[in-house]
Motif scaffolding. Structure first.
Motif, short mmCIF file in Angstrom:
data_model
loop_
_atom_site.label_atom_id
_atom_site.label_comp_id
_atom_site.label_asym_id
_atom_site.label_seq_id
_atom_site.Cartn_x
_atom_site.Cartn_y
_atom_site.Cartn_z
N ILE A 289 -4.06 -33.90 69.68
CA ILE A 289 -3.86 -35.17 70.47
C ILE A 289 -2.81 -35.99 69.77
O ILE A 289 -1.81 -36.51 70.21
CB ILE A 289 -5.19 -36.00 70.23
CG1 ILE A 289 -6.53 -35.37 70.86
CG2 ILE A 289 -5.02 -37.46 70.76
CD1 ILE A 289 -7.73 -35.96 70.84
N PHE A 290 -2.59 -35.87 68.55
CA PHE A 290 -1.60 -36.77 67.98
C PHE A 290 -0.21 -36.09 68.15
O PHE A 290 0.59 -37.02 68.58
CB PHE A 290 -1.78 -36.59 66.16
CG PHE A 290 -0.84 -37.23 65.34
CD1 PHE A 290 -0.94 -38.43 65.11
CD2 PHE A 290 0.41 -36.58 64.95
CE1 PHE A 290 0.18 -39.24 64.25
CE2 PHE A 290 1.44 -37.21 64.20
CZ PHE A 290 1.25 -38.67 63.87
N SER B 179 -10.17 -31.39 62.96
CA SER B 179 -8.89 -31.65 62.43
C SER B 179 -7.69 -31.15 63.37
O SER B 179 -6.92 -31.83 63.63
CB SER B 179 -8.71 -31.12 60.97
OG SER B 179 -7.45 -31.45 60.55
N ASN C 54 0.83 -37.13 71.77
CA ASN C 54 1.07 -38.56 71.79
C ASN C 54 2.54 -38.97 71.11
O ASN C 54 3.18 -39.84 71.43
CB ASN C 54 0.02 -39.48 71.47
CG ASN C 54 -1.05 -39.39 72.32
OD1 ASN C 54 -0.93 -40.11 73.37
ND2 ASN C 54 -2.06 -38.39 72.26
N TYR C 55 2.71 -38.13 70.02
CA TYR C 55 3.92 -38.39 69.27
C TYR C 55 5.31 -37.97 70.34
O TYR C 55 6.12 -38.85 70.33
CB TYR C 55 3.90 -37.30 67.95
CG TYR C 55 5.27 -37.13 67.41
CD1 TYR C 55 6.09 -37.99 66.96
CD2 TYR C 55 5.69 -35.70 67.24
CE1 TYR C 55 7.25 -37.69 66.22
CE2 TYR C 55 6.87 -35.39 67.07
CZ TYR C 55 7.77 -36.20 66.31
OH TYR C 55 8.71 -36.00 65.61
N PHE D 254 -6.18 -25.28 67.26
CA PHE D 254 -5.82 -25.81 68.73
C PHE D 254 -4.51 -26.56 68.79
O PHE D 254 -3.96 -26.66 69.85
CB PHE D 254 -6.94 -26.89 68.62
CG PHE D 254 -8.03 -26.45 69.69
CD1 PHE D 254 -7.71 -26.37 71.00
CD2 PHE D 254 -9.47 -25.98 69.33
CE1 PHE D 254 -8.83 -25.83 71.87
CE2 PHE D 254 -10.29 -25.55 70.15
CZ PHE D 254 -9.86 -25.24 71.39
N ILE E 26 -7.96 -30.24 66.61
CA ILE E 26 -8.14 -31.15 67.85
C ILE E 26 -7.36 -32.47 67.71
O ILE E 26 -6.54 -32.90 68.36
CB ILE E 26 -9.28 -31.50 68.35
CG1 ILE E 26 -10.26 -29.99 68.71
CG2 ILE E 26 -9.66 -32.26 69.56
CD1 ILE E 26 -11.52 -29.93 69.07
N GLY E 27 -7.53 -33.27 66.57
CA GLY E 27 -6.98 -34.51 66.09
C GLY E 27 -5.35 -34.13 66.20
O GLY E 27 -4.80 -34.85 66.73
N MET E 28 -5.06 -33.15 65.56
CA MET E 28 -3.46 -32.92 65.29
C MET E 28 -3.02 -32.64 66.91
O MET E 28 -1.89 -33.02 66.97
CB MET E 28 -3.27 -31.63 64.56
CG MET E 28 -3.03 -31.96 63.03
SD MET E 28 -1.42 -33.05 63.09
CE MET E 28 -1.39 -33.27 61.36
#
Lengths: 299, 438, 263
Positions: free
Chosen positions: A111-112, A105, A115-116, A37, A107-109
Motif C-alpha cells: 500500500i505504501f 507488513s 501511494n508513494y 506481497f 501488505i502495508g509495504m
C-alpha cells in the motif's frame, strides 16, 4: 491455425512476464517462507524508473537499443535497491515474529509503495515509449510481434542465467542450503542475512526486467499495475509448485496460455476467472503444484 | 536498572539472525548506542541511500506526451532530512524493544490484572462503554455516526475472520467473497422480491455459510499458504463473476436503491436511519462478541486452537480435522454474510468494486494487527485501521501512505499484535489441588 | 482373534519410496499387558505406531483391534480420529503439545471425542453444554492429578519442564479413555528418578485396565515393566518373547551392538 499461433505466442509473452515475476516470489518463499506481497510494487517501480530514464534520455537525443539498454539497466538497479531496502525495513525485524506478521507488513509495504508512486508521480496512466524497435526481418510475420520475440528471448536468457547462478556459484549454493534448512546452513557458517538480501536483489532485478519489457509492449503504465501482476505471478508460482524455480517458469507459461486461449476462444470478460479457476483446479488435484514436491511432516 | 549482560559470552555474529545469540546482540546494541558519532554517521549513510533511492521517482517528473521534464530538487533535501531523523528514531526504538524496556506489555498485563482482580470493575467498564455507545449518535454528528457504523461493521467482520484465522489458524485471503455474498443476497432479494432487511439478514448469513462449506470442502486439505492463495483466487473469481454476469448481478454498475432497514413506518429522516442502523450494528457486534467469546472457550473452540497448534496431535486426540475446519470456515463466513447485508443496508448501493482483494487484506490486517485470537485486540485493530484513514483526512492524499507505513511499523514493533490473546483460567477448589498431588 | 487380545497385527508392510520401513511384522498385545517394542534407531518402531494410528497407510497387512466388550474390528484405512475414538491413544516421540493452551486445556482437548456439545450448545450456553463442560473439566483435572500435574493446570503447556511435558502428553492421551495406550519413548531425556516415576506411572495405568504398547530405549525401564518384548531391526521383527528370552537372544545382541561383537 494462424489465430491459434497468434494466441500461442501472445500467451507465451504474457506467461514469460508472469514467469519473471514468479521467480522472485518463489525464491523469496523458498528461503524465508514469506509471500512477498510488495513484489508487484517492485515491478511497478522498475517500470516507472525505466519510463523516467527513457524519457529523460530521449530528450538528450538517445534512441534505439542504447536507450532500451540504459533505461533497462536503471530499472534493474533501482528495483534491486528497492527490494533490498524493503527487506531490511519490513521483513528483517520480523524474522522471529509469528508467521502472519510479515505478511501484514508486506501488505502495508505494498500500500505504501503504491501511494508513494501515486503521490510523487501521478495517478493517471502514462504512455510508455516503445523501446523495442520492430525488426526489419519481421515485417511479413503476423503471428508474433518483435517485442513479443524480445520478451520471450530475454526471459529465456534470464532464466538460464539464474539457473547457472543458483547451480554453480557459491552464493547460489548458499541459497539452496538456506532454502533447505536455514538453521543448519547458519551453523555451517552461511551468512544467512546476506543470502536473503541477495535473494531479494535478484528477485527484484528479474521483476524490473519483466516490468520494462511488458510496459514497452503494452505502451502504458500507472501506479496500480504491480498489484494485479503481483497476484497473478504469485498464482503462477503456486501453480508451478512454490519454492521450485522451473515450477515458477512453467506455472507462468501455463497461466499465460490459459489466459490467452480462454480470452481468444471463450470470452475476454472472464480472463481472470479462468486463471484463478485453473489454480483452484490444479491445487485440488495436486496440492503441491505442478512441479512441487509434497512434503510430508515427520511424526 | 536493567540487568547487565557484560558477562554474556559472545557467540559469533553469524548467529544473529535466528535468535540464538540474543544476549550478545543485546550487548552489541548497548555498546553501540552511546556512540553518538557512529550513529550519526550511519544515519547519514542511510539518508544518502534514501536520497539515491527516491531520486528518479521523487525528483523527476516526466510527461511523455508533452515531452517535458520537471526537476524537483528541493524534494531531495526533504527526503534526506526525513530519512536521517527517522533512521535515528527507528534504531532507538528497535534498541528499546530489544533491550526489553518497552512499556506496552506491562501496561496490557496491568490492565488485565486490574479487571481480573474485581469483577465489578469489569462490569463498570462495560456499563460505561454501553452508555457511551448508547449516547454516541446523539453527541456526534450524522457523519461521525456513519463512520462509526463502518468501524463497527469491520469489528464484526474482523471477529468473524478471527474465528478462521485467529482461532483455527486457516489463512483465508478470500474472506471478501462471503461479504459479497451477503451483500448481494440482500440486494438481489430486495430488488426482485422486496424482501426486507430483517428477513434477509439470517438468509445472508446462511447463504454465506453454505458457500463457506461448499468452498471449504475441496480446499481445506491444502496446507497454510496454499489455502491462502486458493481462497484469494476464489475471492477474485466471485468478484469477477459479479462484474461480468450482467443478467444476474447487473455488472459493474451494481444495484442501487436498496431499502434501508424497515423503520416501523415511522418515516425516519436520513439521520434517524443512521442512528437506527448504528444501534443495529452495536447489537450485532455485541452478539458477535458474546458468540465468539463463548465459542472460544468451548469444546469446538478448543478443537480449533488445537488444530492451529498441531494438526497431527489434534487428529490423534480424536478430533475430526475436516469437520472442525469446516465449522470454522462456515461460522467465519456467516459473519461476513451478516456484514455484507449490513453494508447493503447502509449504503443502499452495492457494486463489485466494494469487494476487491484489498478489502480482504484490510480485514485480515485488523485481525493480525489487533492480535490474533484476541477479541479486544480485533476491536482495537478495527478502530485503528478504519478510523485512522477517516481522521487522517486532514492529510487528505497522504492518508493511504501513512496507513501503509503504520501497518509496517506496528508489525515491526509489535509483531504479536497490539493485544495478545490470553487463555481462560479454570477455577478449582484449592483443597482438590493440594489433595491430589502425587 | 481370541478374547484375551486387544491388538493383533499380521504381515504389516510399509514402504517409503524404495525403503522398506516395515516388513511383514506380526505383533499382539494382550488384555492388560505391557508390551515393549524395541530396536535400534531407524528400525521402524515409530512407523509402526504411525500405521496403527493411521498417520500412515500401510501397504499390506492387517491391523485388528478388539475393544473390551465389543467385536473385533479391522482398523486399516480409518481416519486417525476414528482410531482414537475406537480407543487407541498415543503420545509422540518429539512432544507434540498444544503449546499456546494451558495444561488443563490440553487435556480437555483429549476429551473431545468423548463429549458431544456442538456449536449451538456453546453459543446458547445450554444447561446440557455447561454440565458437560464441567464434567469434562473435572475429568481432565483428575487425569492431571494422576500424572502429578494437578497444581500446574493453569500454566501454559510450553512453559512446563521437559519431563512434565511428557507426563502431560500421557494425561492428554488418557483423557480419550483408551483401552490401548501407545507410548513413544516416554522416558526419553529423563533423569533416573524421573524414569522411576514413569515406571510407576505406567504400571498404575495398566492396573486401571489399559493395555500398553511402548517404544523405549531405556533398557532398565523396558526390562522392569514389560510383560513381553518385540525387537525390530531394519523393519524386520527379529525376536519376541519375555524380557529374559529377548535379553539372551544372539540376534538382538548383534542388532544392538554390531556384527563384530558376536565373537
Amino acid at each position: 491455425m494462424e489465430y491459434f499461433l497468434e494466441l500461442f505466442f501472445g500467451g507465451l509473452t504474457r506467461g514469460s512476464i508472469y514467469a519473471l515475476l514468479a521467480l522472485g516470489y518463489t525464491m523469496v518463499y523458498g528461503i524465508i517462507q514469506l509471500i512477498n506481497f510488495a513484489h508487484g510494487e517492485i515491478y511497478m517501480i522498475g517500470a516507472f524508473t525505466a519510463l523516467i530514464a527513457a524519457s529523460a534520455l530521449s530528450m538528450l537525443g538517445l534512441d534505439g537499443w542504447s536507450l532500451l539498454a540504459i533505461a533497462g539497466l536503471a530499472a534493474v538497479i533501482y528495483s534491486a535497491a528497492y527490494g533490498f531496502t524493503l527487506e531490511k525495513i519490513a521483513y528483517k525485524p520480523l524474522r522471529k515474529a509469528p508467521r502472519l506478521s510479515p505478511l501484514i507488513s508486506a501488505i502495508g509495504m505494498s500500500i505504501f509503495l503504491q501511494n508513494y508512486v501515486l503521490l510523487a508521480q501521478t495517478s493517471d496512466f502514462l504512455s510508455f515509449p516503445a523501446l523495442i524497435d520492430e525488426f526489419p526481418f519481421m515485417e511479413d510475420v503476423t503471428i508474433i510481434r518483435s517485442s513479443e520475440l524480445v520478451i520471450i528471448s530475454v526471459t529465456a536468457l534470464s532464466t538460464a542465467l539464474l539457473t547457472i547462478f543458483i547451480k554453480f556459484t557459491g552464493i547460489g549454493k548458499a541459497m539452496r542450503a538456506v532454502a533447505q534448512d536455514r538453521i543448519m546452513a547458519m551453523l555451517l557458517g552461511v551468512k544467512v542475512d546476506r543470502v536473503i538480501s541477495v535473494t531479494f536483489i535478484i528477485g527484484s532485478a528479474l521483476a524490473a526486467v519483466g516490468g520494462v519489457l511488458i510496459s514497452s509492449h503494452v505502451g502504458q503504465i500507472n501506479f496500480y499495475i504491480g498489484f494485479i501482476a503481483g497476484i497473478k505471478a504469485f498464482t503462477a508460482a503456486v501453480l508451478g509448485g512454490i519454492g521450485s524455480l522451473p515450477g515458477a517458469v512453467l506455472g507462468g507459461l501455463v497461466l499465460g496460455w490459459t489466459e490467452s486461449f480462454a480470452t481468444g476462444y471463450v470470452s475476454s470478460d472472464y480472463e481472470d476467472v479462468f486463471a484463478f479457476g485453473l489454480l483452484v483446479f490444479i491445487l485440488i488435484c495436486k496440492p503441491s503444484g505442478i512441479l512441487g514436491r509434497s512434503s510430508a511432516e515427520k511424526v | 536498572m536493567p540487568i547487565k549482560h557484560e558477562n554474556a559470552p559472545s557467540i559469533g555474529k553469524t548467529a544473529s539472525c535466528d535468535g540464538y545469540s540474543l544476549p550478545a546482540s543485546r550487548r552489541n546494541l548497548r555498546d553501540r548506542l552511546p556512540k553518538t558519532g557512529f550513529n550519526t554517521l550511519k544515519s547519514l549513510g542511510i539518508a544518502l541511500w534514501f536520497m539515491f533511492l527516491t531520486f528518479p521517482i521523487m525528483v523527476i517528473k516526466v510527461s511523455p506526451l508533452e515531452k517535458t521534464i520537471e526537476w524537483r530538487w528541493s524534494r531531495l533535501v526533504y527526503v534526506g532530512a526525513g530519512a536521517f531523523s527517522l533512521s535515528m528514531l527507528w534504531r532507538f526504538l528497535i534498541y528499546r524493544m530489544e533491550a526489553g524496556t518497552s512499556f506496552k506489555k506491562p501496561l496490557q498485563e496491568r490492565l488485565s490484572l486490574f479487571f481480573q482482580r474485581k469483577k465489578s470493575r469489569k462490569a463498570t467498564a462495560l456499563a460505561a462503554a454501553f452508555i457511551f455507545a448508547a449516547l454516541f449518535p446523539f453527541i456526534f454528528s450524522t457523519y461521525q455516526t456513519s463512520i462509526m457504523i463502518s468501524a463497527l461493521m469491520y469489528v464484526m467482520l474482523g471477529l468473524g475472520l478471527n474465528i478462521v484465522v485467529g482461532l483455527a489458524g486457516l489463512l483465508d485471503l478470500g474472506y471478501v467473497a462471503f461479504y459479497a455474498a451477503g451483500a448481494y443476497c440482500y440486494a438481489l432479494l430486495n430488488h426482485h422480491f422486496g424482501v426486507g432487511f430483517w428477513t434477509a439478514l439470517p438468509l445472508a448469513g446462511a447463504i454465506a455459510a453454505v458457500m463457506g462449506i461448499f468452498l471449504g470442502f475441496p480446499v481445506l486439505r491444502l496446507r497454510g499458504d496454499y489455502l491462502a492463495i486458493v481462497t484469494l483466487g476464489f475471492g477474485e473469481i466471485i468478484r469477477l463473476v459479479l462484474e461480468n454476469w450482467n443478467e444476474f448481478s447487473f455488472g459493474p454498475s451494481g444495484i442501487a436503491g436498496i431499502d434501508r432497514p424497515w423503520d416501523f413506518g415511522l418515516g425516519f429522516t436520513l439521520r434517524g436511519h443512521t442512528i437506527y442502523l448504528f444501534y443495529i450494528v452495536c447489537l450485532l457486534v455485541l452478539l458477535t462478541m458474546v458468540v465468539v467469546s463463548r465459542l472460544r472457550n468451548s469444546r469446538i473452540g478448543r478443537a480449533w486452537i488445537a488444530l492451529r497448534e498441531d494438526e497431527i496431535a489434534c487428529e490423534a486426540m480424536g478430533i475430526d480435522k475436516t469437520r472442525t475446519k469446516l465449522t470454522a470456515f462456515a461460522l467465519g463466513a456467516t459473519w461476513a454474510g451478516f456484514g455484507g447485508c449490513l453494508l447493503a443496508a447502509k449504503t443502499t448501493f452495492i457494486n463489485p468494486a466494494s469487494f476487491t482483494f484489498m478489502e480482504s487484506a484490510i480485514i485480515l490486517s485488523i485481525v493480525v494487527l489487533g492480535g490474533m485470537g484476541s477479541i479486544s485486540g480485533v476491536i482495537l485493530g478495527a478502530f485503528i485501521l478504519i478510523l485512522m484513514p477517516e481522521y487522517l483526512r486532514a492529510f487528505s492524499e497522504y492518508r493511504m501512505l501513512a496507513f501503509g507505513a503504520a501497518m509496517v511499523i506496528i508489525m515491526v514493533f509489535r509483531p504479536q499484535g497490539l493485544i495478545s490473546a490470553t487463555r481462560k483460567r479454570y477455577e478449582f477448589p484449592e483443597e482438590k489441588r493440594e489433595g491430589e498431588k502425587p | 482373534m481370541d478374547g484375551d487380545q486387544v491388538l493383533q497385527v499380521r504381515g504389516l508392510t510399509m514402504d517409503f519410496g524404495g525403503l522398506r520401513a516395515l516388513a511383514e511384522v506380526d505383533l499382539d498385545v494382550g488384555r492388560n499387558e505391557i508390551v515393549a517394542l524395541i530396536g535400534p534407531n531407524g528400525a521402524g518402531k515409530t512407523t509402526f505406531f504411525n500405521c496403527i494410528t493411521s498417520v500412515h497407510d500401510p501397504d499390506r497387512g492387517d491391523m485388528i483391534i478388539q475393544p473390551p466388550g465389543k467385536a473385533p474390528q479391522r482398523i486399516n484405512g480409518l481416519k486417525p480420529n476414528a482410531v482414537t475414538e475406537l480407543g487407541i491413544a498415543r503420545t509422540f516421540q518429539n512432544i507434540r503439545l498444544f503449546k499456546d493452551m494451558t495444561v488443563l486445556e490440553n487435556v480437555m482437548v483429549g476429551r473431545h471425542c468423548r463429549t458431544r456439545a456442538g456449536i449451538a450448545g456453546a453459543i446458547f450456553s445450554t444447561k446440557q453444554a455447561r454440565a458437560e463442560e464441567r464434567a469434562c473439566m473435572d475429568f481432565a483435572f483428575s487425569m492431571l492429578a494422576k500424572v502429578g500435574l494437578g497444581n500446574r493446570a493453569d500454566e501454559k503447556a510450553s512453559e512446563l519442564p521437559y519431563g512434565a511435558q511428557r507426563r502431560l502428553e500421557i494425561a492428554r492421551a488418557l483423557a480419550t479413555e483408551p483401552f490401548l495406550l501407545l507410548l513413544d519413548e516416554p522416558a526419553a531425556g529423563m533423569n533416573p528418578s524421573e524414569t522411576d516415576e514413569m515406571d510407576r506411572l505406567v504400571s498404575r495405568i495398566r492396573e486401571e485396565g489399559v493395555s500398553i504398547l511402548l517404544i523405549e530405549h531405556d533398557m532398565k525401564l523396558v526390562m522392569s515393566i514389560s510383560d513381553r518384548i518385540y525387537v525390530l531391526d531394519y523393519g524386520n521383527l527379529i525376536a519376541s518373547g519375555t524380557p529374559q528370552e529377548v535379553a539372551g537372544n544372539s540376534r538382538v545382541i548383534k542388532a544392538y551392538l554390531g556384527e563384530s561383537f558376536d565373537a
